[in-house]
Write an enzyme that holds these catalytic residues in place. Structure first.
Site, PDB file in Angstrom:
ATOM      1  N   SER A 146       0.857  -1.198   0.000  1.00 20.23           N
ATOM      2  CA  SER A 146       0.000   0.000   0.000  1.00 20.23           C
ATOM      3  C   SER A 146       0.885   1.238   0.000  1.00 20.23           C
ATOM      4  O   SER A 146       2.075   1.164   0.327  1.00 20.23           O
ATOM      5  CB  SER A 146      -0.835   0.005   1.285  1.00 20.23           C
ATOM      6  OG  SER A 146      -1.521   1.215   1.443  1.00 20.23           O
ATOM      7  N   TYR A 159      -2.070  -0.520  10.712  1.00 24.02           N
ATOM      8  CA  TYR A 159      -2.250  -0.906   9.299  1.00 24.02           C
ATOM      9  C   TYR A 159      -0.940  -0.682   8.535  1.00 24.02           C
ATOM     10  O   TYR A 159      -0.477  -1.555   7.804  1.00 24.02           O
ATOM     11  CB  TYR A 159      -3.387  -0.091   8.678  1.00 24.02           C
ATOM     12  CG  TYR A 159      -3.607  -0.386   7.205  1.00 24.02           C
ATOM     13  CD1 TYR A 159      -4.126  -1.609   6.792  1.00 24.02           C
ATOM     14  CD2 TYR A 159      -3.296   0.552   6.228  1.00 24.02           C
ATOM     15  CE1 TYR A 159      -4.331  -1.885   5.438  1.00 24.02           C
ATOM     16  CE2 TYR A 159      -3.494   0.292   4.875  1.00 24.02           C
ATOM     17  CZ  TYR A 159      -4.011  -0.932   4.486  1.00 24.02           C
ATOM     18  OH  TYR A 159      -4.203  -1.199   3.146  1.00 24.02           O
TER      19      TYR A 159
HETATM   20  P1  NDP Z   1     -11.764  -5.208   0.083  1.00 25.91           P
HETATM   21  O1  NDP Z   1     -12.202  -5.030   1.500  1.00 25.91           O
HETATM   22  O2  NDP Z   1     -12.758  -4.912  -0.987  1.00 25.91           O
HETATM   23  O3  NDP Z   1     -11.203  -6.686  -0.124  1.00 25.91           O
HETATM   24  C1  NDP Z   1     -10.500  -7.365   0.865  1.00 25.91           C
HETATM   25  C2  NDP Z   1     -10.511  -8.837   0.517  1.00 25.91           C
HETATM   26  O4  NDP Z   1      -9.769  -9.531   1.517  1.00 25.91           O
HETATM   27  C3  NDP Z   1     -11.919  -9.419   0.491  1.00 25.91           C
HETATM   28  O5  NDP Z   1     -12.043 -10.222  -0.653  1.00 25.91           O
HETATM   29  C4  NDP Z   1     -11.978 -10.273   1.745  1.00 25.91           C
HETATM   30  O6  NDP Z   1     -12.774 -11.422   1.490  1.00 25.91           O
HETATM   31  C5  NDP Z   1     -10.514 -10.664   1.896  1.00 25.91           C
HETATM   32  N1  NDP Z   1     -10.191 -11.099   3.246  1.00 25.91           N
HETATM   33  C6  NDP Z   1     -10.261 -10.412   4.403  1.00 25.91           C
HETATM   34  N2  NDP Z   1      -9.921 -11.198   5.442  1.00 25.91           N
HETATM   35  C7  NDP Z   1      -9.624 -12.427   4.913  1.00 25.91           C
HETATM   36  C8  NDP Z   1      -9.214 -13.660   5.463  1.00 25.91           C
HETATM   37  N3  NDP Z   1      -9.042 -13.818   6.768  1.00 25.91           N
HETATM   38  N4  NDP Z   1      -9.004 -14.689   4.609  1.00 25.91           N
HETATM   39  C9  NDP Z   1      -9.184 -14.544   3.288  1.00 25.91           C
HETATM   40  N5  NDP Z   1      -9.577 -13.406   2.711  1.00 25.91           N
HETATM   41  C10 NDP Z   1      -9.797 -12.363   3.531  1.00 25.91           C
HETATM   42  O7  NDP Z   1     -10.480  -4.291  -0.068  1.00 25.91           O
HETATM   43  P2  NDP Z   1      -9.430  -4.037  -1.266  1.00 25.91           P
HETATM   44  O8  NDP Z   1      -9.819  -4.768  -2.473  1.00 25.91           O
HETATM   45  O9  NDP Z   1      -9.244  -2.594  -1.343  1.00 25.91           O
HETATM   46  O10 NDP Z   1      -8.111  -4.649  -0.616  1.00 25.91           O
HETATM   47  C11 NDP Z   1      -7.274  -5.577  -1.259  1.00 25.91           C
HETATM   48  C12 NDP Z   1      -5.844  -5.337  -0.792  1.00 25.91           C
HETATM   49  O11 NDP Z   1      -5.379  -4.094  -1.296  1.00 25.91           O
HETATM   50  C13 NDP Z   1      -5.665  -5.303   0.717  1.00 25.91           C
HETATM   51  O12 NDP Z   1      -4.498  -5.996   1.070  1.00 25.91           O
HETATM   52  C14 NDP Z   1      -5.523  -3.820   0.999  1.00 25.91           C
HETATM   53  O13 NDP Z   1      -4.808  -3.569   2.177  1.00 25.91           O
HETATM   54  C15 NDP Z   1      -4.785  -3.351  -0.244  1.00 25.91           C
HETATM   55  N6  NDP Z   1      -4.911  -1.931  -0.509  1.00 25.91           N
HETATM   56  C16 NDP Z   1      -6.128  -1.369  -0.806  1.00 25.91           C
HETATM   57  C17 NDP Z   1      -6.228   0.003  -0.994  1.00 25.91           C
HETATM   58  C18 NDP Z   1      -7.539   0.689  -1.262  1.00 25.91           C
HETATM   59  O14 NDP Z   1      -7.608   1.923  -1.231  1.00 25.91           O
HETATM   60  N7  NDP Z   1      -8.614  -0.029  -1.554  1.00 25.91           N
HETATM   61  C19 NDP Z   1      -5.049   0.881  -0.937  1.00 25.91           C
HETATM   62  C20 NDP Z   1      -3.819   0.162  -0.639  1.00 25.91           C
HETATM   63  C21 NDP Z   1      -3.769  -1.164  -0.445  1.00 25.91           C
HETATM   64  P3  NDP Z   1     -13.673 -12.207   2.542  1.00 25.91           P
HETATM   65  O15 NDP Z   1     -14.212 -11.211   3.523  1.00 25.91           O
HETATM   66  O16 NDP Z   1     -14.741 -12.821   1.677  1.00 25.91           O
HETATM   67  O17 NDP Z   1     -12.782 -13.247   3.132  1.00 25.91           O
END
Ligand code: NDP
Length: 248
Positions: A146, A159
């Site tokens: 990130s 975070y």
């Molecule tokens: P979302 O919240 O839309 O997606 C997060 C995903 O992680 C979901 O599919 C969720 O699926 C999954 N997840 C959470 N906990 C678990 C777990 N224990 N096991 C398996 N899967 C899990 O957020 P983003 O798409 O934005 O995030 C994706 C990545 O990008 C993250 O690592 C985030 O930190 C990073 N990021 C995002 C930014 C943004 O602005 N959006 C900026 C910088 C980095 P489920 O709940 O179904 O398990």
């Protein structure tokens, strides 16, 4: 002479956190590009829908429930993918949680959850795929760090710590991994997704409303991941920072 225009071999790609946001966009895009995608997350219903749509469009995607905090389940799934497809080419370690709050809010359970998913979950993936990549003489680990891996703000201490860790783990892997194993860190800025919806601290949630006003589509990040995968085997894209043009 190498045929520069030959289509590259489809890759077997496992994406974590594929039920929403960046993971879903990445699974969709990579499948549309002809790769075989194993879409994983905890919400299996979302994955089934994603895989159904992909398959209706003639693309190859499998939905597999996986909680990345379960080390044995991660290893087991990777074993099954290799048994089914003969190999696994790429891990996209995308699953993440961003539960922002000030340290003096003492939301210790939320700190633990971020450490479990963003750091341990990533390590579980590395531990599961690395022996396979060694056996097959190559592979690619893509991790989602990130902008928070480059800067800290009030409410982002834990975070950011997890994302600095993701960055460091990926760089360490790059330095240590056998030749043939590629490693890419993707560091997004503000991207539309469900990420901020889970914040429980009212102060942090309010700050996010302004901070996240300018955002880009998750497909912009999926495009960066696709670019890294598409490079020739001897080219390793180490890090891509992708953020809204307006983000400062
Ligand atoms: P979302 O919240 O839309 O997606 C997060 C995903 O992680 C979901 O599919 C969720 O699926 C999954 N997840 C959470 N906990 C678990 C777990 N224990 N096991 C398996 N899967 C899990 O957020 P983003 O798409 O934005 O995030 C994706 C990545 O990008 C993250 O690592 C985030 O930190 C990073 N990021 C995002 C930014 C943004 O602005 N959006 C900026 C910088 C980095 P489920 O709940 O179904 O398990």
């Amino acid at each position: 002479m190498t045929d520069t225009f030959a289509s590259p071999r489809p890759k077997i790609v496992l994406v974590t956190g594929a039920s929403s946001g960046i993971g879903a966009a990445t699974a969709r895009r990579l499948a549309a590009e002809g790769h075989v995608v194993v879409a994983t997350a905890r919400r299996a219903d979302r994955l089934e829908e994603l895989a159904h749509d992909a398959s209706a469009a003639g693309h190859r995607m499998e939905a597999r429930a996986l909680d990345v905090t379960d080390r044995a389940a991660f290893a087991d799934l990777v074993g099954r993918v290799v048994a089914d497809h003969g190999r696994l080419d790429v891990l996209v370690g995308n699953a993440g949680a961003m539960l922002l709050s000030r340290l003096d809010s003492f939301l210790v359970d939320e700190w633990d959850r971020m450490l479990d998913v963003n750091v341990r979950g990533l390590l579980h993936g590395v531990a599961a795929v690395l022996p396979r990549f060694r056996e097959q003489g190559g592979g690619h680990v893509v991790t989602l760090a990130s902008i928070g891996a480059h800067q800290v703000s009030a409410t982002s201490a834990v975070y950011s710590a997890t994302k600095y860790a993701a960055w460091a783990l990926t760089e360490g892997l790059r330095l240590e991994a056998d030749p043939g194993i590629r490693v890419t860190t993707i560091s997004p800025g503000v991207v539309e997704s469900e990420l901020a919806d889970h914040i429980t601290d009212p102060h942090a949630a309010e700050l996010m409303t302004t901070y996240r006003a300018a955002s880009i589509s998750p497909d912009a990040v999926a495009g960066a991941i696709s670019f890294a995968l598409a490079q020739p085997d001897d080219v390793d894209v180490n890090e891509i920072v992708v953020r809204p043009t307006r983000q400062r």
